[in-house]
Design a protein around this motif. Structure first.
Motif, PDB file in Angstrom:
ATOM      1  N   ALA A  65       4.966  -6.224   1.017  1.00 45.54           N
ATOM      2  CA  ALA A  65       6.142  -5.374   1.163  1.00 45.54           C
ATOM      3  C   ALA A  65       7.111  -5.698   0.033  1.00 45.54           C
ATOM      4  O   ALA A  65       7.164  -6.848  -0.441  1.00 45.54           O
ATOM      5  N   PRO A  66       7.885  -4.715  -0.451  1.00 44.45           N
ATOM      6  CA  PRO A  66       8.837  -4.975  -1.543  1.00 44.45           C
ATOM      7  C   PRO A  66       9.774  -6.142  -1.254  1.00 44.45           C
ATOM      8  O   PRO A  66      10.078  -6.933  -2.156  1.00 44.45           O
ATOM      9  N   ALA A  67      10.223  -6.245  -0.009  1.00 44.33           N
ATOM     10  CA  ALA A  67      11.132  -7.347   0.335  1.00 44.33           C
ATOM     11  C   ALA A  67      10.437  -8.693   0.174  1.00 44.33           C
ATOM     12  O   ALA A  67      11.064  -9.686  -0.222  1.00 44.33           O
ATOM     13  N   THR A  68       9.147  -8.747   0.481  1.00 37.44           N
ATOM     14  CA  THR A  68       8.388  -9.993   0.327  1.00 37.44           C
ATOM     15  C   THR A  68       8.236 -10.346  -1.147  1.00 37.44           C
ATOM     16  O   THR A  68       8.375 -11.508  -1.542  1.00 37.44           O
ATOM     17  N   VAL A  69       7.947  -9.338  -1.971  1.00 39.84           N
ATOM     18  CA  VAL A  69       7.838  -9.565  -3.413  1.00 39.84           C
ATOM     19  C   VAL A  69       9.154 -10.112  -3.949  1.00 39.84           C
ATOM     20  O   VAL A  69       9.179 -11.082  -4.718  1.00 39.84           O
TER      21      VAL A  69
END
Length: 281
Positions: A65-69
């Protein structure tokens, strides 16, 4: 200029820096894990702006997920800044705030109740009370240590985290349950949630017990993790009082924008709201 490499000595120094900055144990653990993953991916290559950017591109192919990246990049940028390698830092992904949550990640109240019922029926008293405590107070998993005998007797606990102190009120019914559990396990003072050997419960152990419970409760494992109980608390609290400023204080958020993320509705709720507009003739 000598090649920039990630050594164990540099990681140890960075960890000490994070502790001095009063970062939580969970944050430090996550930062170091992300940095080690980057070091393994480098496979001996030096750290450069180009390799850091290539790591970012690699992460985008891994279905994160973008937030994880962005969380993984934050760990890397933090290390680079600490070491004076600011020229290697990479930009975060620009993420537009979502209007609604993914239903596959949303823990509902019926699912929470099913988890509680299953834990109790299986004799997992500690896990049931732990889930109930997180969901009834909105505390973080790293704050479970502040649920003590003294706190249960007072009906409140003072939590010190990220350089701030906030007071959390404990519901009377929860206090009675906590004191009864502590008395049963001969806990006279200090933390209530302990291992059999008397040690504090680790984040990893709590996660593992919750995930295992899913199999018996029939709840998707992707929905069950400590922070989702905190989200459920926030949702129910806001529906009851409609006061986002008060909720931000309870959750310990410095910014109301962070609290707004917790209050994002599910896709189904968003669809119902659109349907009620009556604009399709």
């Amino acid at each position: 200029m000598s090649e920039l490499t990630i050594s164990s000595e540099r990681l140890t120094a960075f960890a000490a820096h994070l502790r001095a900055e009063e970062r939580s144990a969970g944050t430090i653990e996550n930062y170091l894990r992300h940095i080690r993953a980057f070091a393994v991916w480098l496979d001996g290559s030096p750290v450069t702006k180009e390799t850091a950017a290539a790591w970012k591109e690699h992460l985008l192919t891994q279905d994160y997920a973008p937030a994880t990246v962005n969380a993984m990049l934050a760990a890397l940028n933090g290390l680079f800044h600490f070491l004076g390698w600011d020229g290697c830092r990479v930009k975060f992904l620009r993420v537009q705030r979502r209007l609604f949550r993914d239903a596959g990640r949303e823990l509902t109240r019926p699912e929470y109740e099913r988890l509680m019922e299953t834990a109790r029926s299986r004799g997992q008293e500690r896990l049931a009370l732990l889930m109930e405590t997180i969901c009834a107070t909105g505390i973080r998993v790293s704050e479970v240590q502040y649920i003590t005998m003294e706190a249960a007797k007072r009906g409140r606990t003072d939590i010190f985290l990220k350089g701030k102190i906030r007071t959390i009120l404990l519901p009377e019914k929860l206090c009675r349950k906590l004191l009864k559990y502590a008395q049963k396990h001969k806990t006279a003072s200090g933390e209530i949630f302990l291992t059999r050997s008397g040690r504090s419960l680790s984040r990893r152990q709590i996660w593992a017990e919750m995930k295992q419970l899913c199999r018996y409760a029939g709840v998707e494992p992707g929905k069950v993790f400590p922070h989702n109980f905190r989200h459920l608390f926030a949702t129910i609290f806001y529906r009851a009082c409609k006061d986002i400023v008060r909720l931000a204080d309870v959750l310990g958020h410095s910014s109301i924008e962070t609290t707004r993320i917790y209050l994002t509705t599910s896709g189904a709720e968003h669809a119902q709201q659109l349907n009620r507009l009556g604009l399709i003739l």
